[in-house]
Scaffold this motif. Structure first.
Motif, short mmCIF file in Angstrom:
data_model
loop_
_atom_site.label_atom_id
_atom_site.label_comp_id
_atom_site.label_asym_id
_atom_site.label_seq_id
_atom_site.Cartn_x
_atom_site.Cartn_y
_atom_site.Cartn_z
N PHE A 145 0.79 -1.39 -0.04
CA PHE A 145 0.15 -0.03 0.07
C PHE A 145 0.92 1.45 0.11
O PHE A 145 0.34 2.29 -0.65
N GLY A 146 1.79 1.08 0.71
CA GLY A 146 2.81 2.63 0.89
C GLY A 146 3.83 2.60 -0.60
O GLY A 146 3.60 3.63 -1.11
N PHE A 147 4.59 1.73 -0.79
CA PHE A 147 5.52 1.69 -1.82
C PHE A 147 4.94 1.40 -3.27
O PHE A 147 5.00 2.60 -4.09
N LEU A 148 4.38 0.49 -3.57
CA LEU A 148 3.60 -0.06 -4.90
C LEU A 148 2.27 0.97 -4.97
O LEU A 148 2.01 1.24 -6.22
N SER A 149 1.74 1.27 -4.04
CA SER A 149 0.44 2.14 -3.92
C SER A 149 -0.46 1.92 -5.27
O SER A 149 -0.92 2.97 -5.95
N PRO A 150 -0.85 0.53 -5.63
CA PRO A 150 -2.00 0.45 -6.75
C PRO A 150 -3.32 1.14 -6.57
O PRO A 150 -3.58 1.23 -5.33
N THR A 151 -4.03 1.32 -7.71
CA THR A 151 -5.33 1.72 -7.54
C THR A 151 -6.26 1.07 -6.65
O THR A 151 -6.97 1.34 -5.78
N THR A 152 -6.20 -0.57 -6.63
CA THR A 152 -7.08 -1.39 -6.14
C THR A 152 -6.09 -2.56 -5.59
O THR A 152 -5.18 -2.88 -6.47
N VAL A 153 -6.38 -3.07 -4.43
CA VAL A 153 -5.70 -4.33 -4.12
C VAL A 153 -6.77 -5.12 -3.58
O VAL A 153 -7.67 -5.03 -2.82
N ILE A 154 -6.74 -6.67 -4.27
CA ILE A 154 -7.68 -7.83 -3.48
C ILE A 154 -7.01 -8.72 -2.87
O ILE A 154 -5.98 -9.14 -3.42
N ILE A 155 -7.25 -8.86 -1.60
CA ILE A 155 -6.51 -9.90 -0.89
C ILE A 155 -7.73 -10.99 -0.24
O ILE A 155 -9.02 -10.35 0.13
N SER A 156 -7.38 -12.01 -0.54
CA SER A 156 -8.06 -13.17 0.11
C SER A 156 -7.30 -14.22 0.95
O SER A 156 -6.18 -14.10 0.89
N THR A 157 -7.77 -14.54 2.07
CA THR A 157 -7.29 -15.29 3.00
C THR A 157 -8.35 -16.33 3.77
O THR A 157 -9.57 -15.81 3.81
N PRO A 158 -7.72 -17.35 4.41
CA PRO A 158 -8.68 -18.17 4.86
C PRO A 158 -9.64 -17.43 5.98
O PRO A 158 -8.93 -16.81 6.88
N ASN A 159 -10.85 -18.07 6.50
CA ASN A 159 -11.28 -17.43 7.56
C ASN A 159 -11.43 -18.68 8.51
O ASN A 159 -12.13 -19.85 8.44
N SER A 160 -10.61 -18.45 9.75
CA SER A 160 -10.61 -19.50 10.75
C SER A 160 -11.83 -20.02 11.10
O SER A 160 -11.79 -21.11 11.95
N GLU A 161 -12.52 -19.10 11.50
CA GLU A 161 -14.12 -19.52 11.89
C GLU A 161 -14.75 -20.77 11.30
O GLU A 161 -15.44 -21.31 11.94
N PHE A 162 -14.23 -21.14 10.16
CA PHE A 162 -14.92 -21.93 9.27
C PHE A 162 -14.15 -23.36 9.67
O PHE A 162 -14.82 -24.25 9.36
N ASN A 163 -13.07 -23.13 10.02
CA ASN A 163 -12.21 -24.59 10.23
C ASN A 163 -12.91 -25.62 11.15
O ASN A 163 -12.60 -26.91 10.58
N PRO A 164 -13.58 -25.31 12.05
CA PRO A 164 -14.07 -26.43 12.85
C PRO A 164 -15.18 -27.26 11.82
O PRO A 164 -15.27 -28.34 12.41
N LEU A 165 -15.62 -27.05 10.82
CA LEU A 165 -16.23 -27.84 9.96
C LEU A 165 -15.39 -29.01 9.28
O LEU A 165 -16.05 -29.67 8.81
N PHE A 166 -14.06 -28.64 9.35
CA PHE A 166 -13.44 -29.57 8.58
C PHE A 166 -13.12 -30.64 9.55
O PHE A 166 -12.50 -30.48 10.79
N SER A 167 -13.47 -32.02 9.25
CA SER A 167 -13.12 -33.02 10.22
C SER A 167 -11.33 -33.31 9.82
O SER A 167 -11.19 -33.39 8.76
#
Length: 390
Positions: A145-167
């Motif tokens: 955000f500081g150096f490259l400073s693009p117009t838009t950034v899209i970030i995806s990451t796992p939601n740990s709240e969903f993890n208990p659903l996995f056996s």
């Protein structure tokens, strides 16, 4: 999380026991999210950080708005193995893009400040940040955000709240993950970064939970960051290092109609296509004359196809035949929408096809012999001139 997962867990008091199947897969959904964004906002320069197998880049290259694509990954071997996905094929030369496209792969870390990624409209970080060590994660906002400073950034990451659903899952979904955040943690981090570097951020996600477990939210959480004040050339390069830290793995340059040799070929192909269609129509009319008793002149029959509905050539000079030479006025050729789009004006059309066709003495028409070896003999026509529309 690309296949069926057996669920047998108690999430916030709700007993869930079933197979979770994401269709399409979460990976496909994440790519579609980016592709839909690109289709809507039409960025010209896009970089995918942590591009790995280059599949997202491969999908992005088909979007005509994009002129520059870049991929960055810490694993040079995976880039070398997958750059083939981005290579040009025969179809790229037979039907060139309208706009130029250059794709470059870089080996390096996402937290290294390299000017090769300055000035981008969109940077994607799909399932990337959870692979960063604590020190790298701390450097990430400043680098992106500081150096490259693009117009838009899209970030995806796992939601740990969903993890208990996995056996059968351990702490994290992947052995290389250094952390996995719940929604509050991700949103707190994202909002802090956005405020500090002049962005706004909106949150969404992908991968619906099964019925009864809606409270855990999406399986993948996404933040879309948009810069509040657009960049200028001065702001992009002021006080920013010019030292390159990334290693270039390879560059692919696609043919485009911005290059005259490809534009010339494309226009010539269109011109020949229309001329040969009109020539075939004339020959068919002449055949009808020869086969019909008492018919003094051939009747031109307009082909029944969508291309000739609302004919744009109606008000333009008509093709005609003198002896065994077929004349097609440039003005008529220029009236076809695709030729007009490619050339812009009649003088450009004339210039682009001059070396490919024979022009009349005044340069107003394309000339082509009406008789080929396989065509019918027109010698009995006694030099009559034929108007193709009557």
């Amino acid at each position: 999380m690309e296949s069926d997962v057996m669920v047998d867990s108690d999430v916030q008091g709700v007993q869930v026991k079933e197979n979770i199947k994401f269709t399409p897969s979460l990976s496909e959904q994440r790519h579609k999210f980016v592709l839909d964004f690109v289709r809507k906002h039409k960025p010209q320069k896009v970089a995918d950080l942590g591009c790995a197998n280059c599949k997202l880049l491969w999908r992005l290259k088909y979007h005509e708005s994009i002129e520059v694509l870049a991929g960055l990954d810490i694993d040079e071997n995976i880039l070398t193995r997958n750059i083939y996905r981005l290579h040009t094929g025969a179809g790229d030369y037979l039907d060139p893009r309208e706009r130029p496209l250059t794709i470059t792969l870089y080996h390096g870390s996402v937290v290294e400040k390299d000017p090769c990624l300055l000035g981008f409209d969109l940077i994607t970080c799909i399932e990337l940040i959870e692979h960063l060590e604590a020190k790298e994660l701390a450097q990430f906002p400043e680098a992106i955000f500081g150096f490259l400073s693009p117009t838009t950034v899209i970030i995806s990451t796992p939601n740990s709240e969903f993890n208990p659903l996995f056996s059968g899952k351990t702490v994290f979904r992947h052995p290389d993950h250094k952390f996995e955040w719940d929604r509050t943690q991700f949103q707190s981090w994202a909002l802090d970064a956005a405020r500090h570097y002049g962005y706004s951020v909106e949150f969404t996600g992908l991968g619906e939970p099964p019925p009864g477990a809606e409270a855990v939210g999406f399986c993948t959480q996404i933040g879309v960051f948009v810069k509040n004040i657009p960049n200028t050339d001065e702001s992009l390069h002021s006080e920013k290092t010019t030292e390159c830290t990334h290693t270039k793995v390879g560059t692919v340059i696609y043919p485009s109609l911005k290059e005259e040799k490809y534009l010339r070929k494309a226009v010539s192909n269109e011109v020949f296509s229309y001329i040969l269609k009109m020539k075939r129509d004339l020959l068919e009319s002449l055949k009808m004359k020869n086969d019909s008793d008492g018919c003094d002149e051939p009747e031109y029959v307009q082909p029944e196809c969508d291309e000739f509905k609302n004919d744009p050539t109606e008000e333009t000079p008509k093709p005609f035949c003198i002896e065994n030479v077929f004349y097609v006025p440039l003005e008529r050729l220029f009236s076809f929408p695709k030729i007009k789009h490619l050339c812009g004006d009649r003088e450009t059309l004339k210039m682009l096809i001059a070396d490919e066709v024979t022009l009349s003495s005044d340069g107003s028409s394309v000339m082509i012999n009406i008789v080929d070896e396989e065509d019918c003999d027109l010698n009995d026509n006694d030099g009559d001139d034929y108007d193709l529309d009557h």
